[in-house]
Structures are given as C-alpha cells and as structure tokens.
Write a protein that holds these residues in place. Structure first.
Motif, short mmCIF file in Angstrom:
data_model
loop_
_atom_site.label_atom_id
_atom_site.label_comp_id
_atom_site.label_asym_id
_atom_site.label_seq_id
_atom_site.Cartn_x
_atom_site.Cartn_y
_atom_site.Cartn_z
N ALA A 21 0.79 -1.55 -0.04
CA ALA A 21 -0.63 -0.15 0.34
C ALA A 21 0.90 1.32 -0.16
O ALA A 21 0.60 2.16 -0.49
N PHE A 37 -9.18 5.24 0.92
CA PHE A 37 -9.18 4.44 1.06
C PHE A 37 -7.70 4.22 2.12
O PHE A 37 -8.20 3.26 3.30
N ARG A 41 -7.47 2.05 6.37
CA ARG A 41 -6.50 1.19 5.79
C ARG A 41 -6.57 -0.54 6.13
O ARG A 41 -6.46 -1.13 5.32
N LYS A 44 -9.21 -1.79 5.24
CA LYS A 44 -9.29 -2.49 3.59
C LYS A 44 -8.25 -3.82 3.27
O LYS A 44 -8.81 -4.29 2.34
N ILE A 48 -8.71 -7.44 1.50
CA ILE A 48 -8.09 -7.82 0.74
C ILE A 48 -7.14 -9.13 1.01
O ILE A 48 -7.17 -10.38 -0.33
N ARG A 81 -7.18 -0.20 -5.27
CA ARG A 81 -6.39 -2.06 -4.97
C ARG A 81 -5.83 -2.93 -5.43
O ARG A 81 -5.20 -3.72 -4.93
#
Length: 352
Positions: A21, A37, A41, A44, A48, A81
C-alpha cells in the motif's frame, strides 16, 4: 531449473500488504481515492487479504486513456486496491526472476533505469563501428498470454501464486488489435489467442521483462554478442563486424517467432555509429550527446503547462520545483549546459 513453491503466504502476509500500500501510493497519497482508502486502511487491507486467501479476489475495471506523445499509446490505470495487489505480488516474485536477468537489461529494475542504460549505450556506441538497433513492433499489445504464463511457470510452482498471476493476466483489458501470422497458424489463430498487457501496471512492466529474458540470454550466450543493451523493447547490439550484426538480425527475427513477436521493419536498422543513434530521448554521437528535438519540444510544452497550472493555483510551487529539478537532472545526462541555461534562466512562475 529450480522452481519456487509456498510463496502465497508471503504475498498475503499483512505486513507485505501494508508495504504494498505504501509503494502503490508513492507520490500520489493526496489523491482523493487514496485518501479515502487510507481513512480505513487496515480494514481494507484485511479485506484484500481475506479475498486473496479465499480466492474470491476479482480485479476491478481499468480506467483507460490515450496519450499521443511520443507516439499514440493506450494507457490503462488499474483501481488503487488492485495496484496494492500488484505490488504485493511483485514484492515476492520479482527477486526470484531478478537473479535470472542479465546485467544489461535496464528497464523497471531497482538500481538500473534510463540513465545507466544511456551511459552503457554511449560506451558501447563509442567503442564500436556498427550498431544493430532494434525495436519490437507493438510490444505490449503483442505479448501472448499463454507464452507468458509458461515462462512464469518455469520458476514458480506455487499453485496459489499462479492462480493470482493468471487472474491478473486474464483480467487484462483489451489492448490495441495486433494481427500477425506465424508459422503453423491458420487464418483465425491471431484472433483466437489472447494477448496484450496494460502498459500502466507494475505487474505488466515486470512481465514484459520476463517475456524478453530468454531473448537476452539467446543474444548473449548463443549469438555471443559482447555488447548488448535492452530497455523494455528497445535493444541494440554493437560490433566492429558488419557481417556478425547482419547475421544476428536474421537470428533474432527467427528467435522472436517463438514469442510471437516481430521486429519493427522501419525502426530496426544496422548502421555505422559515427552517424549517431537515438536512445531514450537522446542522440548519441561520437563526440557529443544531444537532447532529441522532439523530446525538447515536449519538455518545453510541459514547462508552459506548469506555468499555467501554477498561475491558476492548481499546483503548489513545491510540485513545480520537483518537476523542474527532475527535468534538469535528466537533461544533464547530455551535453546540455548551454541549453539548460537558456531554458531555465528566464523561467518565471507567478500567480494569476
């Protein structure tokens, strides 16, 4: 040849996703989608991670746009993403392939880059009588998916990692149509084979290096070319023997058939180095390195756009300064002291 397994836990490791990221947002962290995002973070990234581990991850839709300079090209931007996933994958598999790359392949590699490639090219050009300069015709749109997957499987045996690689390749958006026939093809073969990678992806840049890695080794080990440089799909061989380079061109064209690629018929030429050769925006001559006129024109246009954007309050002076310093550093790799004085000495930025 050693093949690597058990890579997927390293790819989906939360620390690797955090690193990915950070890498994906470098220089872009104040953009709206990235700020959104980063607001949540950890959650998220956890999502993922969960999707990757359960193999429910599906890449999003690309945003595409065309640039016309230096030539018309379709640029594809993956959702943020997905760019995180690309970095997470490359963090683990790039080192495996990096060991197999030759020293004179310079694109998209840590510690290499355009300026080192330019210096190597200049050294070879000034110590050789002839150059065979080659460009692959429509390279990124021509990369064959099945051939690429087979090349990646030579080093990777982790089935989960291969699933992710295949997912990224299979979800590539349509690229410029390329219809080329090769030995053994029927009329429809070029239309039935999936090909093309989006230029804007980190993963595509890495895959592009893997795709031509075998060509690098063929040129160095089979053709015995002592002086060879490649940057993406632009490459050159240097020698004092015209016949050697002439035969090398034929052999390279024959080898590229295995990759379903062809040399550009106009941009691929064999000539004397004393006439000068263009590479990465510069013109390399026996006694000087000049900035190509086309690159200089585009650079001046970018400076004018920077002046307009700053005058309208669209960008900060810090951003302007970074762009100018970067371009000055690039020009400095040529014999351009007077040119830089002429361009930058009278440059003025004022608010409208």
């Amino acid at each position: 040849m050693k093949r690597y397994g058990n890579l997927y836990p390293q790819i989906t490791d939360f620390a690797n996703l955090v690193l990915a990221a950070h890498q994906a947002q470098r220089g872009k962290r104040f953009r709206e989608k990235i700020l959104k995002f980063n607001y949540n973070r950890e959650a998220k990234l956890a999502k993922i991670k969960s999707e990757l581990e359960s193999k429910t991850y599906h890449p999003g839709r690309y945003k595409t746009f065309e640039i016309c300079e230096p030539k018309p090209r379709l640029i594809s931007a993956a959702p943020y993403r997905d760019r995180v996933v690309h970095h997470a994958l490359c963090n683990i598999i790039v080192p495996i392939f990096e060991r197999t790359f030759i020293a004179d392949s310079y694109a998209n590699r840590l510690g290499f880059g355009t300026h080192k490639a330019l210096r190597r090219f200049t050294s070879f050009a000034r110590s050789s009588r002839y150059i065979l300069q080659c460009d692959i015709k429509k390279y990124f749109p021509s990369i064959d998916h099945e051939i690429l997957k087979s090349l990646l499987r030579r080093k990777i045996k982790c089935e989960d990692t291969l699933w992710l690689i295949d997912t990224i390749i299979n979800r590539s958006n349509p690229q410029e149509s390329v219809v080329e026939h090769f030995p053994g093809d029927d009329l429809l073969s070029p239309l039935q084979r999936r090909k093309g990678l989006p230029i804007g992806n980190l993963s595509s840049q890495f895959f592009a290096n893997v795709y031509l890695n075998s060509l690098d080794h063929f040129i160095k080990e089979q053709l015995k070319a002592k002086k060879y440089v490649r940057y993406v799909d632009d490459f050159a061989l240097f020698a004092d023997d015209y016949g050697f380079l002439s035969e090398a061109r034929v052999a390279i064209e024959e080898y590229l058939v295995n990759l379903r690629l062809k040399l550009h018929p106009v941009k691929s030429q064999l000539f004397e180095t004393q006439h000068g050769a263009s590479f990465l925006g510069f013109r390399i001559l026996p006694d000087t390195i000049r900035v190509r006129s086309e690159n200089l024109r585009r650079g001046r246009q970018r400076l004018q756009q920077l002046q307009r954007d700053y005058a309208q309050g669209k960008i900060k002076f810090q951003d302007v300064n970074c762009s100018i310093v970067s371009w000055q550093a690039h020009l400095a790799h040529g014999d351009s002291w007077q040119l830089r004085q002429k361009i930058f000495a009278s440059l003025v930025f004022t608010r409208g």
